[in-house]
Structures are given as structure tokens and as C-alpha cells.
Design a protein around this motif. Sequence first.
Motif, PDB file in Angstrom:
ATOM      1  N   VAL A  61     -12.252 -15.376  -3.845  1.00 45.27           N
ATOM      2  CA  VAL A  61     -10.933 -14.780  -3.695  1.00 45.27           C
ATOM      3  C   VAL A  61     -10.103 -15.138  -4.922  1.00 45.27           C
ATOM      4  N   ASN A  62      -9.484 -14.149  -5.502  1.00 43.64           N
ATOM      5  CA  ASN A  62      -8.596 -14.360  -6.643  1.00 43.64           C
ATOM      6  C   ASN A  62      -7.184 -14.588  -6.091  1.00 43.64           C
ATOM      7  N   HIS A  63      -6.791 -15.859  -5.983  1.00 40.64           N
ATOM      8  CA  HIS A  63      -5.518 -16.206  -5.357  1.00 40.64           C
ATOM      9  C   HIS A  63      -4.313 -15.660  -6.131  1.00 40.64           C
ATOM     10  N   ALA A  64      -4.390 -15.648  -7.455  1.00 36.50           N
ATOM     11  CA  ALA A  64      -3.275 -15.132  -8.253  1.00 36.50           C
ATOM     12  C   ALA A  64      -3.067 -13.635  -7.982  1.00 36.50           C
ATOM     13  N   ALA A  65      -4.152 -12.884  -7.930  1.00 35.93           N
ATOM     14  CA  ALA A  65      -4.044 -11.443  -7.662  1.00 35.93           C
ATOM     15  C   ALA A  65      -3.540 -11.193  -6.243  1.00 35.93           C
ATOM     16  N   LEU A  66      -4.036 -11.978  -5.288  1.00 34.98           N
ATOM     17  CA  LEU A  66      -3.600 -11.828  -3.906  1.00 34.98           C
ATOM     18  C   LEU A  66      -2.103 -12.126  -3.768  1.00 34.98           C
ATOM     19  N   THR A  67      -1.649 -13.184  -4.413  1.00 33.30           N
ATOM     20  CA  THR A  67      -0.226 -13.537  -4.379  1.00 33.30           C
ATOM     21  C   THR A  67       0.621 -12.439  -5.003  1.00 33.30           C
ATOM     22  N   ALA A  68       0.157 -11.874  -6.123  1.00 35.04           N
ATOM     23  CA  ALA A  68       0.898 -10.799  -6.783  1.00 35.04           C
ATOM     24  C   ALA A  68       1.013  -9.579  -5.877  1.00 35.04           C
ATOM     25  N   LEU A  69      -0.070  -9.235  -5.173  1.00 33.32           N
ATOM     26  CA  LEU A  69      -0.017  -8.086  -4.271  1.00 33.32           C
ATOM     27  C   LEU A  69       0.891  -8.353  -3.075  1.00 33.32           C
ATOM     28  N   VAL A  70       0.828  -9.562  -2.527  1.00 35.59           N
ATOM     29  CA  VAL A  70       1.692  -9.897  -1.390  1.00 35.59           C
ATOM     30  C   VAL A  70       3.158  -9.781  -1.789  1.00 35.59           C
ATOM     31  N   ASP A  71       3.492 -10.230  -2.992  1.00 36.25           N
ATOM     32  CA  ASP A  71       4.876 -10.145  -3.466  1.00 36.25           C
ATOM     33  C   ASP A  71       5.348  -8.708  -3.613  1.00 36.25           C
ATOM     34  N   ARG A  72       4.439  -7.785  -3.842  1.00 34.50           N
ATOM     35  CA  ARG A  72       4.817  -6.389  -4.074  1.00 34.50           C
ATOM     36  C   ARG A  72       4.663  -5.508  -2.835  1.00 34.50           C
ATOM     37  N   TRP A  73       4.223  -6.083  -1.696  1.00 34.28           N
ATOM     38  CA  TRP A  73       4.048  -5.315  -0.465  1.00 34.28           C
ATOM     39  C   TRP A  73       5.398  -5.023   0.165  1.00 34.28           C
ATOM     40  N   ARG A  74       5.604  -3.776   0.578  1.00 33.91           N
ATOM     41  CA  ARG A  74       6.824  -3.373   1.252  1.00 33.91           C
ATOM     42  C   ARG A  74       6.474  -2.903   2.664  1.00 33.91           C
ATOM     43  N   PRO A  75       6.761  -3.734   3.682  1.00 33.41           N
ATOM     44  CA  PRO A  75       6.382  -3.365   5.055  1.00 33.41           C
ATOM     45  C   PRO A  75       7.095  -2.120   5.575  1.00 33.41           C
ATOM     46  N   GLU A  76       8.260  -1.789   5.021  1.00 28.46           N
ATOM     47  CA  GLU A  76       8.986  -0.597   5.478  1.00 28.46           C
ATOM     48  C   GLU A  76       8.193   0.675   5.206  1.00 28.46           C
ATOM     49  N   THR A  77       7.493   0.717   4.082  1.00 30.40           N
ATOM     50  CA  THR A  77       6.736   1.917   3.706  1.00 30.40           C
ATOM     51  C   THR A  77       5.227   1.719   3.778  1.00 30.40           C
ATOM     52  N   HIS A  78       4.786   0.506   4.136  1.00 33.80           N
ATOM     53  CA  HIS A  78       3.363   0.171   4.194  1.00 33.80           C
ATOM     54  C   HIS A  78       2.666   0.512   2.877  1.00 33.80           C
ATOM     55  N   SER A  79       3.270   0.074   1.772  1.00 36.45           N
ATOM     56  CA  SER A  79       2.717   0.364   0.453  1.00 36.45           C
ATOM     57  C   SER A  79       3.053  -0.763  -0.517  1.00 36.45           C
ATOM     58  N   PHE A  80       2.372  -0.734  -1.655  1.00 34.44           N
ATOM     59  CA  PHE A  80       2.639  -1.677  -2.732  1.00 34.44           C
ATOM     60  C   PHE A  80       3.544  -0.995  -3.751  1.00 34.44           C
ATOM     61  N   HIS A  81       4.559  -1.697  -4.226  1.00 33.21           N
ATOM     62  CA  HIS A  81       5.445  -1.173  -5.263  1.00 33.21           C
ATOM     63  C   HIS A  81       5.090  -1.881  -6.570  1.00 33.21           C
ATOM     64  N   LEU A  82       4.414  -1.168  -7.454  1.00 31.31           N
ATOM     65  CA  LEU A  82       3.908  -1.715  -8.715  1.00 31.31           C
ATOM     66  C   LEU A  82       4.728  -1.160  -9.881  1.00 31.31           C
ATOM     67  N   PRO A  83       4.642  -1.794 -11.059  1.00 30.13           N
ATOM     68  CA  PRO A  83       5.365  -1.278 -12.225  1.00 30.13           C
ATOM     69  C   PRO A  83       4.981   0.170 -12.565  1.00 30.13           C
ATOM     70  N   CYS A  84       3.743   0.554 -12.254  1.00 30.73           N
ATOM     71  CA  CYS A  84       3.300   1.912 -12.580  1.00 30.73           C
ATOM     72  C   CYS A  84       3.601   2.918 -11.477  1.00 30.73           C
ATOM     73  N   GLY A  85       4.136   2.453 -10.322  1.00 31.73           N
ATOM     74  CA  GLY A  85       4.465   3.346  -9.223  1.00 31.73           C
ATOM     75  C   GLY A  85       4.097   2.746  -7.882  1.00 31.73           C
ATOM     76  N   GLU A  86       4.104   3.585  -6.874  1.00 30.48           N
ATOM     77  CA  GLU A  86       3.821   3.156  -5.511  1.00 30.48           C
ATOM     78  C   GLU A  86       2.351   3.399  -5.172  1.00 30.48           C
ATOM     79  N   MET A  87       1.711   2.446  -4.503  1.00 26.63           N
ATOM     80  CA  MET A  87       0.302   2.576  -4.133  1.00 26.63           C
ATOM     81  C   MET A  87       0.161   2.348  -2.640  1.00 26.63           C
ATOM     82  N   THR A  88      -0.542   3.248  -1.959  1.00 29.53           N
ATOM     83  CA  THR A  88      -0.782   3.140  -0.527  1.00 29.53           C
ATOM     84  C   THR A  88      -2.277   3.025  -0.285  1.00 29.53           C
ATOM     85  N   MET A  89      -2.657   2.156   0.651  1.00 33.30           N
ATOM     86  CA  MET A  89      -4.069   2.036   1.043  1.00 33.30           C
ATOM     87  C   MET A  89      -4.432   3.235   1.908  1.00 33.30           C
TER      88      MET A  89
END
Length: 90
Positions: free
Chosen positions: A1-29
Motif C-alpha cells: 500500500v502506498n500510504h502517501a498516495a492513499l493520504t493524498a486521495l483521502v484529502d481530495r475526496w468529497r463525500p457530497e459528490t462521491h468524487s475526487f477533486h484533483l488539480p486536473c479536474g473531478e474524478m469519479t469511480m
Amino acid sequence: VNHAALTALVDRWRPETHSFHLPCGEMTMTLEDMAMISGLPINGQAVTGRVSAVNWRERTGNLIGVEPDPPLPGKANTSKVRHSWLKQVR
């Protein structure tokens, strides 16, 4: 497990939209993303019906052909199938 990557994704998760907000845009699983990550198939009939915790181990066995192990002594008998267990038995 890459803890740094996991932490970065958790910080960018938005539960209101169930998506990640990244510098390049919004990403949804998507369902296809989850299938690629887990290795579980997504084709075939959907598993639906009434939700009931009664006899859930037996019903799981009927649906997928493998019944989850009973809980260890002193552990709670939770009514859920763990993703890690599904990956092991597939």
C-alpha cells in the motif's frame, strides 16, 4: 500500500459528490474502475432483493457458491461480506 498516495486521495475526496477533486479536474469511480481494481466480474444478472441480516452466510453461499467462515470466538457476528474475502475466494 502506498500510504502517501492513499493520504493524498483521502484529502481530495468529497463525500457530497462521491468524487475526487484533483488539480486536473473531478474524478469519479465507476463500476468498471472497481472491476479493474478488484478483479471481480461485472457481467451477468444483478444480485438484488430484500435486505435481511438473517442467515446471510447461507444466502451468500447460495449466491456465489462459497459461504463465509463463521466469526472467531469473541468477535462480533457482523452481517457483511468483506471485499478482501471476495478477492480471496474468486
